[in-house]
Scaffold this motif. Structure first.
Motif, PDB file in Angstrom:
ATOM      1  N   THR A  45       5.076  -2.218   0.642  1.00 20.41           N
ATOM      2  CA  THR A  45       4.302  -2.549   1.841  1.00 20.41           C
ATOM      3  C   THR A  45       3.757  -3.973   1.791  1.00 20.41           C
ATOM      4  O   THR A  45       3.262  -4.491   2.786  1.00 20.41           O
ATOM      5  CB  THR A  45       3.119  -1.583   1.989  1.00 20.41           C
ATOM      6  N   HIS A  46       3.833  -4.609   0.582  1.00 15.11           N
ATOM      7  CA  HIS A  46       3.308  -5.970   0.380  1.00 15.11           C
ATOM      8  C   HIS A  46       1.818  -6.066   0.684  1.00 15.11           C
ATOM      9  O   HIS A  46       1.312  -7.094   1.134  1.00 15.11           O
ATOM     10  CB  HIS A  46       4.079  -6.987   1.229  1.00 15.11           C
ATOM     11  N   THR A  47       1.097  -4.975   0.445  1.00 12.03           N
ATOM     12  CA  THR A  47      -0.356  -4.972   0.599  1.00 12.03           C
ATOM     13  C   THR A  47      -0.979  -4.361  -0.646  1.00 12.03           C
ATOM     14  O   THR A  47      -0.375  -3.509  -1.304  1.00 12.03           O
ATOM     15  CB  THR A  47      -0.797  -4.150   1.832  1.00 12.03           C
ATOM     16  N   ARG A  48      -2.194  -4.789  -0.971  1.00 11.37           N
ATOM     17  CA  ARG A  48      -2.889  -4.251  -2.134  1.00 11.37           C
ATOM     18  C   ARG A  48      -3.397  -2.833  -1.845  1.00 11.37           C
ATOM     19  O   ARG A  48      -3.768  -2.520  -0.716  1.00 11.37           O
ATOM     20  CB  ARG A  48      -4.079  -5.151  -2.509  1.00 11.37           C
ATOM     21  N   LEU A  49      -3.414  -1.997  -2.876  1.00  7.40           N
ATOM     22  CA  LEU A  49      -3.932  -0.640  -2.752  1.00  7.40           C
ATOM     23  C   LEU A  49      -5.451  -0.687  -2.697  1.00  7.40           C
ATOM     24  O   LEU A  49      -6.097  -1.341  -3.527  1.00  7.40           O
ATOM     25  CB  LEU A  49      -3.472   0.208  -3.939  1.00  7.40           C
ATOM     26  N   ASP A  50      -6.024  -0.013  -1.724  1.00  9.73           N
ATOM     27  CA  ASP A  50      -7.480   0.064  -1.583  1.00  9.73           C
ATOM     28  C   ASP A  50      -7.987   1.193  -2.474  1.00  9.73           C
ATOM     29  O   ASP A  50      -7.996   2.369  -2.089  1.00  9.73           O
ATOM     30  CB  ASP A  50      -7.856   0.332  -0.123  1.00  9.73           C
TER      31      ASP A  50
END
Length: 291
Positions: free
Chosen positions: A270-275
């Motif tokens: 997803t190219h996003t950091r895991l929250d």
């Protein structure tokens, strides 16, 4: 199956939960017990159980990492070798025992310990003084302890070394420890020395990199008088630890550059950091729904 039923199916029995927590805490990097424990406390959402197990888990962590204790009355490493009974330790160099609160890091109930074996203590002190001189030259913040265990036919000496650098503000912590054991009998002219050198490092700035290196050593030590034997023992330790250090530096040089950068973990697809905050909140809500 409902969410509540699914949550109940995944709840561990108390003994299994305690074992799982103990295994995770045992992996805590040196100097980071509190951080790991508090993170697990948030995930488990069972304060009663975590508080009940905290002291025991902290004690295991301290002994595994040879935690140093330095006061006016004693200067010794906390290990399984000098634990007289639960939370009570011996400082053989200063001939004193004390109780240690692992959570509060407080010493109490100091008791003088008389010298029981003059001949064995003569050898132990010679080993300690020789090893202490080595430590002062190689480890600016290091500490060593030498313990003696008596059997019917021989005496067993255990030498422990610890040196650490904890720099959480710079996002890294590191520990060097080693443990050396050999037996001595009055008529022996040589003995086998067994050693284990362990290096642990944790780097956690914008990433999470762990290094654990363990080297086992087996050497023969010639035995003469206590002073000469102690000096030869320290030379053996110095040689083995220098080889360990040089090997680590050579490996680092080979890894430095593009090869080391390949260890960086890529972002997910997803190219996003895991929250992680949301993940922890969701876990707590599931646990509460199952109660």
């Amino acid at each position: 199956m409902s969410k509540e039923e699914l949550a109940r199916d995944h709840i561990l029995a108390m003994p299994d939960k305690v074992q799982a927590i103990a295994r995770l805490v045992k992996q805590a990097p040196p100097g980071e017990f509190s951080e790991v424990f508090n993170d697990l406390r948030a995930l488990v959402a069972d304060d009663a159980m975590m508080c009940e197990e905290a002291a025991n888990l902290c004690a295991i962590h301290n002994k595994d990492h040879f935690t140093p204790v330095k006061t006016e009355k004693c200067e010794v490493l906390l290990t399984r070798h000098n634990e007289l009974e639960e939370n009570c330790f011996l400082d053989p160099q200063n001939r004193v025992s004390f109780k240690y609160d692992h959570l509060k890091k407080v010493l109490s109930d100091f008791q003088d310990r008389p010298e029981e074996d003059k001949k064995g203590e003569l050898w132990r002190r010679a080993l300690h003084e020789a090893l202490k001189a080595y430590i002062s030259n190689h480890y600016p913040q290091g500490l060593c302890s030498v313990f003696i265990k008596d059997t019917a036919v021989r005496k067993i000496f255990v030498a422990c070394i610890e040196s650490h650098q904890y720099k959480p503000s710079a996002f890294w912590n590191g520990l060097w420890k080693s443990e050396w054991t050999f037996a001595w009998a009055p008529a022996s002219t040589s003995t086998e020395v067994s050693g284990t050198i362990t290096v642990q490092a944790h780097y956690f700035e914008d990433g999470n990199m762990h290094l654990t290196v363990v080297k086992d050593v087996e050497e023969t030590l010639l035995v003469s008088d206590e002073i000469r034997t102690a000096q030869d023992f320290v030379k053996l330790v110095e040689k083995a630890e220098n080889e360990m250090q040089n090997g680590l530096m050579e490996e680092y040089q080979r890894m430095n550059g593009t090869y080391l950068k390949s260890f960086r973990r890529q972002l997910p697809v997803t190219h996003t950091r895991l929250d992680w905050g949301k993940a922890v909140t969701a876990r707590v809500l599931v646990a509460r729904a199952s109660q």
